[in-house]
Design an enzyme around this catalytic site. Sequence first.
Site, short mmCIF file in Angstrom:
data_model
loop_
_atom_site.label_atom_id
_atom_site.label_comp_id
_atom_site.label_asym_id
_atom_site.label_seq_id
_atom_site.Cartn_x
_atom_site.Cartn_y
_atom_site.Cartn_z
N ASP A 34 -10.89 -18.38 -28.26
CA ASP A 34 -10.97 -16.95 -28.38
C ASP A 34 -12.11 -16.33 -28.04
O ASP A 34 -13.08 -15.78 -28.89
CB ASP A 34 -10.98 -17.18 -30.05
CG ASP A 34 -10.34 -15.81 -30.59
OD1 ASP A 34 -9.84 -14.99 -29.85
OD2 ASP A 34 -10.43 -15.56 -31.82
N LEU B 174 -9.81 -13.00 -40.37
CA LEU B 174 -9.74 -14.03 -41.40
C LEU B 174 -11.00 -13.88 -42.46
O LEU B 174 -10.79 -14.15 -43.64
CB LEU B 174 -9.78 -15.28 -40.83
CG LEU B 174 -8.76 -15.61 -39.98
CD1 LEU B 174 -8.89 -17.13 -39.34
CD2 LEU B 174 -7.34 -15.39 -40.43
N ALA B 175 -11.97 -13.15 -41.97
CA ALA B 175 -13.24 -13.21 -42.82
C ALA B 175 -14.15 -12.10 -42.30
O ALA B 175 -13.90 -11.38 -41.49
CB ALA B 175 -13.97 -14.38 -42.52
N GLN B 176 -15.35 -12.06 -42.98
CA GLN B 176 -16.20 -11.03 -42.76
C GLN B 176 -17.61 -11.46 -42.93
O GLN B 176 -17.90 -12.65 -43.59
CB GLN B 176 -16.13 -9.81 -43.63
CG GLN B 176 -16.55 -9.85 -45.24
CD GLN B 176 -15.77 -8.74 -46.06
OE1 GLN B 176 -14.92 -8.13 -45.81
NE2 GLN B 176 -16.61 -8.45 -46.96
N ALA C 113 -13.62 -9.53 -39.32
CA ALA C 113 -12.41 -9.94 -38.69
C ALA C 113 -11.26 -9.88 -39.39
O ALA C 113 -11.09 -9.95 -40.58
CB ALA C 113 -12.80 -11.21 -37.71
N LYS D 97 -20.44 -16.07 -43.36
CA LYS D 97 -19.00 -15.45 -43.03
C LYS D 97 -18.41 -16.01 -44.26
O LYS D 97 -18.16 -17.43 -44.69
CB LYS D 97 -18.60 -16.42 -41.82
CG LYS D 97 -17.13 -16.17 -41.48
CD LYS D 97 -16.88 -16.79 -40.17
CE LYS D 97 -15.62 -16.64 -39.64
NZ LYS D 97 -15.56 -17.37 -38.36
#
Length: 538
Positions: A324, A170-172, A168, A187
């Site tokens: 979200d 901001l992170a994976q 995503a 994450k």
Amino acid sequence: MATRSLWRTRAKLAVAATALCTGGAAATIATSDDPATALKVCTTVPLRLLRDSITAASIVFDYEYSLWGLPEGSNERAKVKHEVHLRSARKLQELCFRNGGIYIKLGQHIGQLEYLVPQEYVQTMRESMLNRCPVSSYDQVCEVFKKELGEMPDKVFNEFDPKPIASASLAQVHVARTHDGQKVAVKVQHTHMTDTAAADQATVEFLVNTLHWLFPSFDYRWLVAEIRESLPKELDFLIEAKNSVKCLENFRKLSPHIADCVYAPKVYWSLSTSKLLTMEFMDGAQVNDVITIRRLGIQPNEVARLVSQTFAEMMFKHGFVHCDPHAANLLVRPLPSGRRSIFGKRKPQLILLDHGLYKELDFSTRFSYASLWSALVFADVNGIKENSVKLGAGEDLYVLFAGILTMRPWNRVIDSAVDHLVIKGTDSDRSELQMYASQYFPQISELLRRLPRVILLMLKTNDCLRAVNNSLLQGSSLETFLIIGKVSSEAVVEAKMMQKKSLLTWLNVWVEEFFLEARLLAMQMALWLFHVRKALAW
């Protein structure tokens, strides 16, 4: 003259970019506690700002040059504008991917602004921003582990897949297995977010303010203000973990009738930090994957009902809202208890992921927002106006506010027909919405400037839920609005019960609740008759 004006615009952007790029970089590096990181910021951020400025100038130039001399309302202008919209959307998409980080989040948000942004932008961003996010290398992942837990992934976990299953803005997320055999999802924050988030935020703010200075009608400063407040919270994964726990507690305490149907992954606190979050691994279908949902033995309309019920409870009763809820953050699986519907279909359970962005509605805001939605569902003109004004829309823009919330023109909002808010998802519906957005762009911008930021996040949440409903049902449904009407009205009645305790007031509220139930029953009967007629016709 037009060309000179355009070049002046480009020059202004270039000069401002150059000043920001060069000013204070050397001093920042020299005085920093971490010169290597400071050097990275001071070399990366100016490059991004330069890209921003060039892209913005290119888009401005394209619009001004391509549309110059074409009469308003002409077919030729409409055709050329469509082509410029497409070109500009692709330029913006490319900029977001090249810069990454919060630019991806901005692109995702643009993809949800159907009431404000041309369809070409919405479609371009929506098709790409959720499934083409940047991926950090395994070395970068190891760097985060070393800083956060002091060990490499293969030491912290018995197994750790170096290839992420999802990424995503901001992170994976990586799949791993703990030393006691539990399968988990890990994450990991992108390293560039840690290094450049604050600077990127300042860069975007500069660009938006500059565009507003050049073009006063382009006012997205509210979006920058929201990012400034929410981004630090989203970058702290321990806040996200606490949000997930609080969300489930709210369902258990305040909405026990559907608590079993809503789930969030368990957090492994000893393996989590502000930049690394270890959670229970969840198997399930994405909420927009209708084929897989049917394969699981679940009806898509049951999922749509559950999604509507879940978020209505959060907005109107809990006052603590997951803001979200796009398709990648909502999974569906059969209810673990094995319960089935009366037709033998398996009951769904909704799994909420990514709890980084939540908003709390204070009692007054929640009461007004619930009252407004109750009025919208029952076409109560006075209630719509009164509660829109309370929420900040003003007496001049309450009609527009109602239109943005429902994606329906005013004549449909106040229509007494039982299905007056239902969107069928047809091409004519979509073109009507786009015409509405184009015609009232300045007023919409002014409305968004006036509304409290918490309500702006509710609009974003509504946009996400509308997209989810559309994927499940090819539009919205009467049942969705029945649920919204019921939960919002119940919340209003409960709030009034809490506020007033005299016998007369209790009696008034009881009468109000009686008439509410009668109206909901009438709507449900109308829905039942609609399904009977549809079945007989088939």
